[in-house]
Write an enzyme that holds these catalytic residues in place. Structure first.
Site, PDB file in Angstrom:
ATOM      1  N   ILE A 113       0.857  -1.212  -0.078  1.00 48.76           N
ATOM      2  CA  ILE A 113      -0.228   0.208  -0.101  1.00 48.76           C
ATOM      3  C   ILE A 113       0.823   1.020   0.093  1.00 48.76           C
ATOM      4  CG2 ILE A 113      -2.023  -1.046   1.161  1.00 48.76           C
ATOM      5  CD1 ILE A 113      -0.858   0.670   3.722  1.00 48.76           C
TER       6      ILE A 113
ATOM      7  N   ARG B 138       3.973   2.397  -2.643  1.00 49.29           N
ATOM      8  CA  ARG B 138       4.027   3.222  -3.554  1.00 49.29           C
ATOM      9  C   ARG B 138       4.607   2.092  -4.733  1.00 49.29           C
ATOM     10  NH1 ARG B 138       1.787   7.021  -2.712  1.00 49.29           N
ATOM     11  NH2 ARG B 138       2.343   9.251  -2.711  1.00 49.29           N
TER      12      ARG B 138
ATOM     13  N   GLU C  41       2.012   3.489 -12.432  1.00 45.24           N
ATOM     14  CA  GLU C  41       0.289   3.345 -12.564  1.00 45.24           C
ATOM     15  C   GLU C  41      -0.128   4.884 -13.048  1.00 45.24           C
ATOM     16  OE1 GLU C  41       0.122   3.248  -7.946  1.00 45.24           O
ATOM     17  OE2 GLU C  41      -0.633   5.398  -8.009  1.00 45.24           O
TER      18      GLU C  41
ATOM     19  N   HIS D 258      -5.083   2.464  -6.006  1.00 42.22           N
ATOM     20  CA  HIS D 258      -4.716   3.446  -5.267  1.00 42.22           C
ATOM     21  C   HIS D 258      -5.812   4.031  -4.353  1.00 42.22           C
ATOM     22  CE1 HIS D 258      -0.820   6.179  -4.931  1.00 42.22           C
ATOM     23  NE2 HIS D 258      -1.575   6.230  -3.784  1.00 42.22           N
TER      24      HIS D 258
HETATM   25  C1  8YV Z   1      -2.836   9.870  -2.158  1.00 47.89           C
HETATM   26  C2  8YV Z   1      -1.103   8.548  -1.104  1.00 47.89           C
HETATM   27  O1  8YV Z   1      -4.510   9.889  -2.376  1.00 47.89           O
HETATM   28  O2  8YV Z   1      -0.994  10.228   0.509  1.00 47.89           O
HETATM   29  C3  8YV Z   1      -0.537   9.474  -0.127  1.00 47.89           C
HETATM   30  O3  8YV Z   1       0.669   9.484  -0.192  1.00 47.89           O
HETATM   31  O4  8YV Z   1      -0.697   7.699  -1.768  1.00 47.89           O
HETATM   32  C4  8YV Z   1      -2.626   8.863  -1.426  1.00 47.89           C
HETATM   33  O5  8YV Z   1      -3.083   8.834  -0.083  1.00 47.89           O
HETATM   34  C5  8YV Z   1      -2.372  10.080  -3.522  1.00 47.89           C
HETATM   35  O6  8YV Z   1      -1.104   9.992  -3.301  1.00 47.89           O
HETATM   36  C6  8YV Z   1      -2.904  11.145  -4.209  1.00 47.89           C
HETATM   37  O7  8YV Z   1      -2.285  12.416  -3.773  1.00 47.89           O
END
Ligand code: 8YV
Length: 321
Positions: A238, A240, A269, A287
């Site tokens: 969860i 990256r 992605e 995501h």
């Molecule tokens: C975001 C995420 O929704 O906060 C993060 O780092 O991966 C997610 O919660 C996404 O990055 C969009 O900004």
């Protein structure tokens, strides 16, 4: 006094746009058009602030082309879309959106772990396809969560939330690996023991990835690491895309070198490695780990708060530089 100008790069809650409009001249992207980098740079001209999400890259090229920029506020806790060093050199403040999404994201990590270990997607597809004609003793038999060993790679706030859920809620034995070891108090609170990465991969029944992405964490899990894991183990990402070598994972899943994977993030992605789309023993989500309305609203408001603070002469709430 003329109001500062800001750009909101992606569509966001109308009430957040309305808040921003009380302080700024706002150019927003409420149609959620996909911009090229050139378009992003062109729209940033004359803007002092940018409201960005994880897909909006702010690097030396953008900074050199946008000399009026003073702050970029990311609506995400992860900030690998920012070149923070380049922003610091250019005198641009970078902020992220931590804390407000911790529990929601930890909930989702646990949900994805459960769905993966108990084969929920695979069995639902089977049922929807009309293939369920009789019960059998080993039909979609998965692996247990309760009483198993949970290995967490990356033990920041979200990792700790997942550890607490596992240890206190499901009686899991929790091991973790992180750049730095937690304090004794935090370890006790999470009921988590620090181990080396190799030991974690060899020992855990379920491996959860919650570490930030950087050049140093690129392909933290590749063929070599997958080969250390138990053949019955599950892997959940969860964090990256890019932390896992998706091609290596697809081969390991196809060959059943590990039992299953749950993925909310992907290399490149929204494209997904084509093999992952056809392999049954992987749960795929787009995501959405932080995606509840209250949490996304809190993230957007925190990004807005950072813009308002900095562009009215105050300190950012959650600075990165
Ligand atoms: C975001 C995420 O929704 O906060 C993060 O780092 O991966 C997610 O919660 C996404 O990055 C969009 O900004």
């Amino acid at each position: 006094m003329t109001q500062p100008k800001i750009l909101v790069a992606r569509a966001v809650f109308p009430e957040v746009i309305a808040r921003l409009e009380q302080h700024f001249v706002v150019e927003s992207n409420q149609l959620d058009d996909s911009w090229t980098k050139e378009q992003f740079i062109q729209k940033l001209q004359g803007k002092q602030g940018a409201f960005t999400t994880g897909g909006d890259r702010v690097d030396a090229e953008v900074l050199a082309a946008c000399p009026d920029l003073k702050i970029c506020a990311n609506m995400a806790v992860g900030y690998n879309n920012f070149d923070v060093d380049a922003m610091t050199q250019a005198g641009v403040i970078a902020t992220n959106a931590p804390d407000v999404l911790t529990e929601t994201t930890a909930d989702f990590g646990f949900a994805l772990l459960m769905a993966t270990a108990r084969r929920m997607s695979e069995s639902e597809h089977y049922l929807r396809a009309g293939k369920w004609s009789k019960w059998s003793f080993d039909m979609f038999a998965g692996s247990d969560i309760h009483g198993s060993t949970l290995g967490i790679l990356g033990m920041g706030r979200i990792g700790q939330g997942i550890a607490r859920r596992g240890a206190h809620g499901f009686g899991m034995s929790v091991i973790y690996h992180n750049r730095s070891r937690l304090s004794a108090e935090l370890e006790a609170d999470c009921k988590a023991s620090y181990v080396g990465k190799e030991e974690l991969l060899k020992t855990a029944d379920h491996v959860m990835l919650v570490l930030p992405y950087s050049a140093a964490t690129h392909h933290t899990i590749g063929a070599a690491e997958l080969s250390l894991m138990k053949p019955t183990a599950t892997l959940v990402n969860i964090a990256r895309g890019g932390i896992v070598d998706d091609a290596a994972l697809a081969s390991a899943l196809a060959a059943r070198r590990i039992a299953a994977a749950g993925l909310d993030v992907f290399e490149g992605e929204p494209k997904v490695h084509p093999d992952l789309l056809t392999i049954p023993n992987v749960v795929l989500t787009p995501h959405i780990a932080s995606a509840t309305i209250p949490t996304r609203l809190a993230m957007a408001n925190l990004a807005a708060d950072n813009l308002i603070a900095v562009l009215t002469g105050n300190k950012p709430l959650t600075p990165l530089n």
